[in-house]
Design a protein around this motif. Structure first.
Motif, PDB file in Angstrom:
ATOM      1  N   GLY A   1       0.780  -1.235   0.000  1.00  0.00           N
ATOM      2  CA  GLY A   1       0.000   0.000   0.000  1.00  0.00           C
ATOM      3  C   GLY A   1       0.805   1.273   0.000  1.00  0.00           C
ATOM      4  O   GLY A   1       0.243   2.372   0.035  1.00  0.00           O
TER       5      GLY A   1
ATOM      6  N   GLN B   1      -6.574   4.568  -9.153  1.00  0.00           N
ATOM      7  CA  GLN B   1      -7.782   3.761  -9.315  1.00  0.00           C
ATOM      8  C   GLN B   1      -8.958   4.409  -8.597  1.00  0.00           C
ATOM      9  O   GLN B   1     -10.094   4.399  -9.095  1.00  0.00           O
ATOM     10  CB  GLN B   1      -7.553   2.346  -8.777  1.00  0.00           C
ATOM     11  CG  GLN B   1      -8.690   1.377  -9.083  1.00  0.00           C
ATOM     12  CD  GLN B   1      -8.960   1.250 -10.572  1.00  0.00           C
ATOM     13  OE1 GLN B   1      -8.057   0.940 -11.349  1.00  0.00           O
ATOM     14  NE2 GLN B   1     -10.203   1.508 -10.990  1.00  0.00           N
ATOM     15  N   ARG B   2      -8.712   5.013  -7.444  1.00  0.00           N
ATOM     16  CA  ARG B   2      -9.788   5.710  -6.726  1.00  0.00           C
ATOM     17  C   ARG B   2     -10.306   6.896  -7.536  1.00  0.00           C
ATOM     18  O   ARG B   2     -11.507   7.181  -7.549  1.00  0.00           O
ATOM     19  CB  ARG B   2      -9.282   6.195  -5.363  1.00  0.00           C
ATOM     20  CG  ARG B   2      -9.156   5.085  -4.334  1.00  0.00           C
ATOM     21  CD  ARG B   2      -8.545   5.615  -3.054  1.00  0.00           C
ATOM     22  NE  ARG B   2      -8.112   4.519  -2.203  1.00  0.00           N
ATOM     23  CZ  ARG B   2      -7.111   4.568  -1.350  1.00  0.00           C
ATOM     24  NH1 ARG B   2      -6.412   5.683  -1.240  1.00  0.00           N
ATOM     25  NH2 ARG B   2      -6.790   3.526  -0.609  1.00  0.00           N
TER      26      ARG B   2
ATOM     27  N   SER C   1       1.240   6.834  -0.364  1.00  0.00           N
ATOM     28  CA  SER C   1       0.367   5.723  -0.739  1.00  0.00           C
ATOM     29  C   SER C   1       0.699   5.256  -2.143  1.00  0.00           C
ATOM     30  O   SER C   1       1.084   6.053  -3.001  1.00  0.00           O
ATOM     31  CB  SER C   1      -1.104   6.151  -0.670  1.00  0.00           C
ATOM     32  OG  SER C   1      -1.525   6.313   0.665  1.00  0.00           O
TER      33      SER C   1
ATOM     34  N   ASP D   1      -4.376   2.775   4.004  1.00  0.00           N
ATOM     35  CA  ASP D   1      -3.663   2.285   2.822  1.00  0.00           C
ATOM     36  C   ASP D   1      -2.502   1.365   3.196  1.00  0.00           C
ATOM     37  O   ASP D   1      -2.102   0.512   2.398  1.00  0.00           O
ATOM     38  CB  ASP D   1      -3.104   3.456   2.006  1.00  0.00           C
ATOM     39  CG  ASP D   1      -4.181   4.187   1.217  1.00  0.00           C
ATOM     40  OD1 ASP D   1      -5.297   3.653   1.128  1.00  0.00           O
ATOM     41  OD2 ASP D   1      -3.898   5.298   0.721  1.00  0.00           O
TER      42      ASP D   1
ATOM     43  N   LEU E   1      -3.192   2.719  -6.217  1.00  0.00           N
ATOM     44  CA  LEU E   1      -4.395   2.843  -5.392  1.00  0.00           C
ATOM     45  C   LEU E   1      -5.042   4.210  -5.595  1.00  0.00           C
ATOM     46  O   LEU E   1      -6.271   4.316  -5.739  1.00  0.00           O
ATOM     47  CB  LEU E   1      -4.047   2.663  -3.913  1.00  0.00           C
ATOM     48  CG  LEU E   1      -3.574   1.289  -3.438  1.00  0.00           C
ATOM     49  CD1 LEU E   1      -3.164   1.368  -1.962  1.00  0.00           C
ATOM     50  CD2 LEU E   1      -4.680   0.252  -3.620  1.00  0.00           C
TER      51      LEU E   1
END
Length: 329
Positions: A29, A233-234, A226, A104, A230
């Motif tokens: 993460g 994609q968010r 982070s 995360d 991630l």
């Protein structure tokens, strides 16, 4: 390079090394990004930033930047005294990871077990526990650069530059400097809910950099952030959930985000290749190449040619230096 029990090797200050080092600890993460500027925009592009790792040439430091924590906060802050050489890079990384509280970051079993095992220890015994953490040491030492020969370090000049890693991180509304050479965490002051801790730490780091002469590049700053995949994609999911995928401006934003995702994936692939090269032992190849050149009668001619080129370069440099001396006079 063989690993003797208890020995920690020097590792390179590089975001690719640190990112894969964290992965091999079993932590997910997060990744490490290098910062080339202290302006606010550079930090904003990396949010959320969980901590900063600062590498600098160690000099005698008598400035009082804050107060050493000696109260009950030590029960909540992971702080380990540095009791071994060459481990300060991993120690700075762990100081941030083991003090972070962000969804995360998934520490994994190795780091979670280590943190729980020494949670009640004092800083010195935490450092001692780290020095004997064989799994962590094994991963750390796997990133040591391969050398062609084992060198005798007994006569190393003690006046050579010494470099050191420390961490900066906000914990429970305060900014802390975590330096294993200090007696405890350094409390650098409060961070209110309306403040961004990065706005507070930037001038502190800038002041430390001002200690060095102009033109000296004797420090390096990296951010523990982070995992970019991630974050990207968010951002894509947010556009999708808003129902605005078909809009022109949304399409442009999707293209931009996907381009960033592809760049990050390519960068991590490059990291992996570079780390494979760092770890590879090229000595057998070099020895065989030299033997082959010797058998074919090419080794000495190449040696003489290289020696001649080196001589020519020295003569050219000497001429340039003499010319500069004449011009200055």
């Amino acid at each position: 390079m063989s690993e003797s029990a208890g020995n920690w090797c020097l590792i390179e200050s590089d975001p690719g090394v640190f990112t894969e080092l964290i992965r091999e600890f079993g932590c997910e993460g997060v990744q490490v990004e290098e910062l080339w500027s202290l302006d606010a925009e550079s930090f904003a592009n990396l949010e959320p930033v969980h901590g900063l790792i600062f590498l600098f040439k160690w000099v005698e430091d008598n400035d009082q930047r804050g107060s050493v924590v000696k109260d009950s906060r030590l029960n909540k802050i992971f702080f380990a005294k540095q009791v071994i050489s060459n481990a300060c890079a991993t120690q700075a990384i762990l100081s941030i990871l083991l003090n972070s509280n962000h969804p995360d970051i998934k520490l994994g079993s190795t780091l979670t077990d280590f943190k729980e095992f020494c949670s009640s220890f004092d800083p010195y015994n935490k450092g001692l526990t780290l020095s004997n953490a064989s799994e962590i040491r094994k991963v750390h030492n796997s990133f040591a650069r391969q050398t062609l020969f084992e060198l005798d370090t007994s006569n190393i000049n003690k006046d050579e530059d010494v470099f050191h890693f420390i961490g900066y991180i906000p914990i429970d509304g305060h900014l802390y400097e975590l330096d294993g050479l200090k007696e405890g965490p350094i409390d650098l002051g409060p961070v209110t809910p309306s403040q961004n801790w990065l706005d507070i730490v930037r001038p502190i780091i800038e002041k430390r950099m001002e200690k060095y002469s102009e033109g000296e590049v004797l420090f390096n700053l990296m951010a523990l952030v982070s995992d970019r995949q991630l974050i990207y994609q968010r951002e894509l999911d947010k556009i999708k959930n808003s129902g605005a995928e078909g809009a022109d401006d949304s399409q442009s934003e999707i293209i931009r985000i996907k381009s960033l995702m592809e760049y990050d994936i390519a960068k991590k692939k490059r990291y992996k290749i570079e780390n494979i090269r760092r770890k590879h032992n090229y000595l057998p190849f070099i020895v065989e190449l030299l033997k082959m050149l010797g058998e074919q009668g090419q080794l000495m001619p190449l040696y003489e040619k290289a020696k001649q080129r080196a001589l020519e370069r020295r003569q050219q440099n000497s001429k340039q230096q003499n010319k500069m001396a004449v011009d200055e006079s």
